[in-house]
Design an enzyme around this catalytic site. Structure first.
Site, mmCIF file in Angstrom:
data_model
loop_
_atom_site.group_PDB
_atom_site.id
_atom_site.type_symbol
_atom_site.label_atom_id
_atom_site.label_comp_id
_atom_site.label_asym_id
_atom_site.label_seq_id
_atom_site.Cartn_x
_atom_site.Cartn_y
_atom_site.Cartn_z
ATOM 1 C CE LYS A 92 -2.212 -1.577 4.059
ATOM 2 N NZ LYS A 92 -1.963 -2.523 3.756
ATOM 3 C CB THR A 93 3.881 2.218 2.009
ATOM 4 O OG1 THR A 93 3.523 2.601 3.164
ATOM 5 C CG2 THR A 93 4.824 3.580 2.153
ATOM 6 C CG ASP A 137 0.353 3.341 6.775
ATOM 7 O OD1 ASP A 137 -0.488 2.782 6.247
ATOM 8 O OD2 ASP A 137 1.714 2.831 6.891
ATOM 9 C CB THR A 186 -4.422 -3.625 8.842
ATOM 10 O OG1 THR A 186 -4.758 -2.364 9.898
ATOM 11 C CG2 THR A 186 -2.505 -3.194 7.598
ATOM 12 N NE ARG A 245 6.204 -4.770 5.530
ATOM 13 C CZ ARG A 245 4.907 -3.186 6.055
ATOM 14 N NH1 ARG A 245 4.225 -4.461 6.965
ATOM 15 N NH2 ARG A 245 4.170 -2.388 5.738
#
Length: 382
Positions: A92-93, A137, A186, A245
């Site tokens: 997302k980032t 975020d 999230t 990640r």
């Protein structure tokens, strides 16, 4: 200062931590996990794709977002606000930074927990430049006063600054240049409907396939100058929970193992030995996952058992079990959530090499019919 981006110590809005005094950050000062070293931050920044065409996986979201950005470029106007939702670690980032790069605009980065007062948000918004991207975020964790201010800013591009208190308070409208908000969450269900409806585009990121993770790891191994064998890369990808990640983290740990043991190639034996050392098994379960399953099967006969009781049994907080271990275990079919609590599936008993006792939820011949399921699956107690 150009384009609303602080140029460094010469700008009086530039803070000592490499960001703005209002608590937000420029893209070059991206914050990662609090315990990450400077080397980890450098590696994470280096591995991020910078263009939409380089972003692997998420084909549907990528195509939809590409259309939105291309239309905005042709109109020479900022695109609609974008909401990105999905589990942690899926990009997302990275997508927020890609949006800014595709628009050739600066990006300001902050988070919901950092904005606890309307004044915090007003300080960020009042310094925005035209076309700039504001990345929020964990947007679902903003305070309610800040959310209400954001409604007006996103829709009418203005904020009302309250001066004074009580009956003598005065609202001064402050006009804002057009900008684009990119929100990441999230837990999209926690977003209030009025805020969620103000995003013109909503993209949900799903877990990645092993094939997509292999592409990501192959690219990142080249960037990190790691000599990697295809079989070793595939082994890492298959144990990465569908999350880039985690895949990148495991790649670095396998590299460390190979270097320490004098094997400078990340091959299949090195990947298997390193991942076993770090308690990541062939299905991607780690220490906490297996502890939860073992507690369910060995201490509670397969369940059902309440979340709090299960957390005490494994020595963790209920939130940790619910948010870290449980989603993956449920998604992979090792555990089910029932109205009476958590229960182990036949797959959990099989994975642990245990035989379920007669009459337990997992004692059947692998059929879902043996689980304590009902039409209320998804709701649970405890």
């Amino acid at each position: 200062m150009t384009g609303g981006v602080p140029e460094g110590p010469g700008d009086d809005r530039w803070g000592s931590d490499g960001g703005w005094d209002d608590g937000s950050l420029d893209a070059t000062a991206r914050v990662v996990d609090a315990d990450s070293s400077e080397e980890e931050r450098r590696i994470e920044a280096a591995l991020r794709p910078r263009r939409l065409t380089d972003f692997p996986g998420q084909q549907r979201v990528r195509d939809q977002l590409g259309l939105v950005l291309e239309a905005a470029r042709r109109r020479q106007a900022p695109p609609d606000h974008v909401l990105l939702s999905g589990p942690p670690g899926l990009g997302k980032t990275t997508l927020a930074m890609i949006i800014a790069a595709e628009l050739e605009q600066p990006i300001r980065i902050t988070s919901g927990p950092a904005i606890q007062h309307a004044g915090d948000l007003a300080a960020v918004l009042s310094s925005m430049s035209e076309g700039e991207v504001l990345f929020l975020d964990e947007i679902h964790r903003m305070s309610r006063p800040a959310e209400e201010m954001l409604y007006l800013a996103m829709e009418d591009f203005r904020v009302d600054v309250i001066v004074g208190k009580g009956p003598g308070a005065t609202a001064i409208p402050l006009e804002l240049p057009p900008f684009t908000v990119v929100g990441a969450t999230t837990r999209s269900g926690l977003l209030p409907a009025p805020l969620r409806d103000r995003f013109g585009f909503t993209g949900h990121l799903d877990f990645y396939s092993t094939e997509d993770l292999v592409k990501i790891l192959t690219r990142n191994a080249t960037l990190l100058e790691i000599e990697a064998d295809p079989a070793g890369v595939e082994q890492i990808a298959s144990r990465s929970r569908g999350t880039p990640r985690i895949a990148n983290r495991l790649l670095r740990r396998v590299r460390d193992w190979a270097q320490v043991h004098g094997r400078h190639v990340v091959d299949l034996p090195a990947a298997e030995a390193a991942l076993d050392l770090f308690d990541v098994d062939a299905r991607g379960l780690d220490r906490l996952d297996r502890a939860v399953l073992e507690a369910l099967c060995q201490r509670f006969g397969g369940g059902p058992v309440g979340l709090s009781t299960l957390a005490v049994a494994v020595g963790e907080e209920p939130d940790t079990v619910e948010t870290v271990a449980e989603p993956f275990l449920v998604r992979e079919g090792f555990m089910v959530r029932t109205p009476r609590g958590r229960a182990a599936s036949p797959l959990a008993w099989q994975h642990l090499g245990l035989t379920p006792p007669q009459g337990s939820p997992g004692a059947g011949a692998g059929s879902q019919d043996t689980l304590p399921l009902s039409g209320d699956v998804g709701r649970f107690s405890g």
